[in-house]
Design a protein around this motif. Structure first.
Motif, mmCIF file in Angstrom:
data_model
loop_
_atom_site.group_PDB
_atom_site.id
_atom_site.type_symbol
_atom_site.label_atom_id
_atom_site.label_comp_id
_atom_site.label_asym_id
_atom_site.label_seq_id
_atom_site.Cartn_x
_atom_site.Cartn_y
_atom_site.Cartn_z
ATOM 1 N N ALA A 80 -24.999 13.232 18.183
ATOM 2 C CA ALA A 80 -26.413 13.423 18.515
ATOM 3 C C ALA A 80 -26.811 14.883 18.314
ATOM 4 O O ALA A 80 -27.895 15.177 17.781
ATOM 5 N N ASN A 81 -25.924 15.812 18.734
ATOM 6 C CA ASN A 81 -26.207 17.233 18.546
ATOM 7 C C ASN A 81 -26.274 17.583 17.063
ATOM 8 O O ASN A 81 -27.099 18.401 16.636
ATOM 9 N N ALA A 100 -27.114 15.535 14.638
ATOM 10 C CA ALA A 100 -28.383 15.000 14.142
ATOM 11 C C ALA A 100 -29.560 15.840 14.621
ATOM 12 O O ALA A 100 -30.531 16.049 13.890
ATOM 13 N N LEU A 101 -29.465 16.339 15.864
ATOM 14 C CA LEU A 101 -30.541 17.164 16.414
ATOM 15 C C LEU A 101 -30.643 18.487 15.660
ATOM 16 O O LEU A 101 -31.751 18.961 15.362
ATOM 17 N N ARG A 102 -29.489 19.086 15.350
ATOM 18 C CA ARG A 102 -29.499 20.317 14.548
ATOM 19 C C ARG A 102 -30.117 20.059 13.182
ATOM 20 O O ARG A 102 -30.898 20.865 12.667
ATOM 21 N N THR A 103 -29.741 18.923 12.608
ATOM 22 C CA THR A 103 -30.278 18.565 11.299
ATOM 23 C C THR A 103 -31.786 18.373 11.373
ATOM 24 O O THR A 103 -32.533 18.840 10.510
ATOM 25 N N LEU A 104 -32.234 17.674 12.423
ATOM 26 C CA LEU A 104 -33.664 17.430 12.604
ATOM 27 C C LEU A 104 -34.420 18.744 12.772
ATOM 28 O O LEU A 104 -35.472 18.950 12.157
ATOM 29 N N SER A 105 -33.889 19.635 13.604
ATOM 30 C CA SER A 105 -34.550 20.912 13.866
ATOM 31 C C SER A 105 -34.659 21.747 12.598
ATOM 32 O O SER A 105 -35.735 22.273 12.266
ATOM 33 N N ASP A 155 -28.053 6.890 19.386
ATOM 34 C CA ASP A 155 -28.756 8.160 19.562
ATOM 35 C C ASP A 155 -28.880 8.907 18.241
ATOM 36 O O ASP A 155 -29.931 9.496 17.936
ATOM 37 N N GLU A 156 -27.800 8.887 17.453
ATOM 38 C CA GLU A 156 -27.815 9.573 16.166
ATOM 39 C C GLU A 156 -28.824 8.921 15.224
ATOM 40 O O GLU A 156 -29.582 9.613 14.534
ATOM 41 N N LEU A 207 -32.449 9.938 16.000
ATOM 42 C CA LEU A 207 -32.775 11.283 15.536
ATOM 43 C C LEU A 207 -32.926 11.331 14.020
ATOM 44 O O LEU A 207 -33.814 12.014 13.493
ATOM 45 N N GLU A 253 -36.157 9.869 13.088
ATOM 46 C CA GLU A 253 -37.222 10.844 13.324
ATOM 47 C C GLU A 253 -37.283 11.850 12.181
ATOM 48 O O GLU A 253 -38.375 12.244 11.741
#
Length: 633
Positions: free
Chosen positions: A260-261, A263-268, A407-408, A411, A414
């Protein structure tokens, strides 16, 4: 028997009785009717009675208060002979260990029995406490969820807690004599066997050693192992005692969190790329690069769906493969033989497609070989959607087995949604910019047409407005004004005399000085020009620049009598350029006064009539940079 012999016997008897009295254990003798013949002081103390009340009494009526004769004595009577036996009896809160010794004569006739009663209460309590402690330990060992074990220095189990049944499906007896490495995958077993050998060599503790064991039913169980060494009296290492804890859920949670982190880094980072991108090609490449470099995925690709007969899918950007993009065959997004890829279904159904086993149930002829040769195990195809439906996909490949948890996926969906929005926004922005450019070009052409019309009406001042524009642009550029301001100055200067269109042509071309009425009519042209242009929505304040281009710093200008900072900087620059060009050019009512006279004029009016900074810049242009008006006007 002689008197001397009797005395010796009596003396021996007394010494024997003294010896019995020295014992702290209770000692007594009884006959075949269980009546007490002799006892020592310890027995008297335990019985709580004097000798006279003890001798001759049946011992089980005196002490200990037993319900029946001691079993060993009864057996001694029933089976004559010299013999001894031992048993344990309980009297109130006191526990005695009784040793009975029966004696017979040479004819086998019973003589007496002698008993020793040893108070073992405290030993019994200690023994009971030990048993209770052992029972508590057993209950603890069997009730905790962690698996307690013991291995020898070779790693073979010497004790196995019952939790082995729950954790890895084996009975304790099935594990005794075997090593934990036998229940791991070969690569894991080899690695941990070497680790264990090093621990034994250093005689160090095992601290949070993570390993994976295979359950009897075949699934993997992640363990966290801790253990301490134990030794014999000579200090020789005997083995390890420790605990295995099932951390499968914790490990899976950590993996899920890491994903998830990721994917979140990738999203950001992807959203940052959306903000910075100036064109669609740059955006697509930036996002795929971020997915691979920042997100740690193995391959990322953006493809667009074509609305042709074959319903082709065309790769637009990719990252993760250095020389070429990943593609096999001619996939289609149509529901046909070439349209069964995850990417095809994602476009066709506008739904995310996840394939966690590319070599298994997701296998597609031809594609299987392509993905396996690159080591890919899974992929996810995310549709790019606009108001018309799916127009493409963002596809990500991974070498990990079973990636892309819920969760991944959320993200990444998104990210795909943001990417689609970014693409649409860029296209809209580019179209708006194209339309704005066309509009601006149209405005510029209109302004140039107006300027040409004015010049055609007043041939004596032909080229005046263009030369004013040329000098005003040079001054504004040298002063460091923005490109947008310079553009506005250029167009305003080109039509700054638009208001003269309402002045009769004979006045404009009059070869003699103007009278007062004619001059006042001429002074109306800034207001007239403003009135003509004020409703037109130029991207620059052209109408205001024209209205103020005859204002003076000291307020002596017209038509509003503005002062200093009340006047636009653009108008100040156009006003200065207008004076310089007019004085240095021929007019119907006078010949050219020359550039030096024009420059002297602005020197005299610096700070009072004309803006000081504009004057200094204009002088610098002519004296230092050798500015000259173009000759083609």
């Amino acid at each position: 028997m002689s008197e001397m012999t009797c005395e010796k016997i009596e003396h021996a008897h007394q010494e024997w009785m003294c010896a019995l009295d020295s014992f702290k254990d209770a000692i007594f003798m009884h006959d075949d009717d269980f009546r007490i013949l002799r006892c020592n002081k310890a027995y008297q103390t335990y019985a709580g009675r004097p000798f006279k009340e003890i001798i001759g009494q049946k011992y089980f009526e005196v002490f200990p208060k037993s319900d029946a004769p001691i079993r060993s004595c009864q057996e001694g009577l029933e089976n004559p002979g010299t013999r001894g036996s031992e048993e344990e009896i309980q009297v109130g809160d006191t526990t005695f260990r009784s040793f009975a010794y029966s004696l017979t004569n040479k004819n086998g006739e019973y003589l007496y029995s002698m008993h020793t009663l040893e108070d073992v209460t405290k030993y019994k309590k200690m023994e009971m406490s030990l048993r209770e402690s052992e029972e508590k330990f057993r209950v603890i060992v069997e009730s905790v969820s962690d698996w307690i074990w013991e291995v020898d220095k070779n790693g073979r189990y010497t004790y196995v807690g019952p939790q082995s049944r729950t954790l890895i499906g084996y009975e304790p007896d099935e594990l005794l004599g075997r090593t934990p490495f036998e229940f791991m995958l070969s690569e894991e077993a080899q690695r941990l066997s070497l680790v264990f050998q090093d621990i034994v060599k250093k005689r160090s503790e095992m601290v949070a050693l993570e390993n994976t064991m295979i359950h009897k039913d075949g699934h993997a169980v992640t363990m966290e192992t801790s253990g301490i060494p134990f030794f014999n009296e000579e200090g020789e290492l005997l083995g390890y005692r420790g605990i295995d804890r099932d951390i499968t859920e914790r490990r899976e949670a950590e993996i899920s969190l890491n994903r998830a982190n990721r994917a979140l880094r990738t999203l950001s980072a992807g959203n940052l790329a959306l903000v910075r991108a100036t064109n669609e090609e740059e955006l697509l490449q930036s996002v795929t690069d971020i997915i691979v470099e920042k997100g740690g995925y193995n391959l990322a690709m953006v493809c667009y769906a074509q609305n042709n007969d074959a319903k082709s899918i065309v790769p637009k950007a990719w990252s993760g493969l250095q020389k070429s993009y990943f593609w096999e065959g001619e996939p289609s997004w149509g529901d046909n033989e070439n349209g069964q890829f995850p990417i095809s279904k994602a476009i066709r159904e506008s739904k995310t497609q996840i394939c966690r086993d590319l070599g298994g149930k997701c296998s597609i002829k031809g594609w299987e070989e392509a993905v396996s040769s690159r080591g890919f195990s899974s992929n996810i195809a995310l549709p790019l959607i606009d108001k018309e439906g799916s127009f493409g996909t963002l596809t990500i490949y991974s070498t990990e087995a079973e990636p892309f948890d819920d969760d991944e996926v959320k993200l990444l969906e998104e990210l795909a949604s943001d990417l689609a929005y970014g693409i649409i926004t860029l296209r809209v922005r580019i179209e708006h910019e194209r339309q704005a450019l066309l509009l601006r070009e149209s405005l510029e052409q209109s302004i140039q047409t107006i300027a040409a019309t004015l010049e055609a009406r007043d041939p004596y001042t032909a080229g005046h407005q263009r030369r004013v524009s040329e000098l005003a642009v040079a001054i504004a550029s040298e002063m460091g004004l923005s490109e947008d301001q310079i553009k506005g100055i250029s167009f305003a200067a080109m039509i700054h005399d638009l208001g003269k269109i309402h002045v009769p042509a004979e006045i404009l071309s009059k070869p003699t000085r103007l009278n007062e009425l004619e001059y006042k009519l001429i002074q109306m042209h800034p207001q007239t020009g403003y009135d003509i242009l004020k409703e037109i929505k130029f991207p620059w304040p052209i109408a205001d620049i024209i209205l103020q281009h005859h204002e003076k710093i000291d307020g002596t200008g017209y038509p509003q009598g503005l002062k200093g900072d009340e006047i636009l900087i653009e108008s100040k620059i156009v006003a200065l350029a207008d004076v310089v060009e007019a004085m240095s050019s021929h007019r119907p009512y006078r010949p050219s006064l020359g550039i030096e006279a024009a420059l002297d004029e602005i020197k005299r009016g610096k700070g009072s009539l004309y803006d000081s900074a504009a004057v200094d810049t204009c002088l610098k242009l002519f004296y230092e940079k050798k500015f000259a008006f173009s000759s083609d006007f």
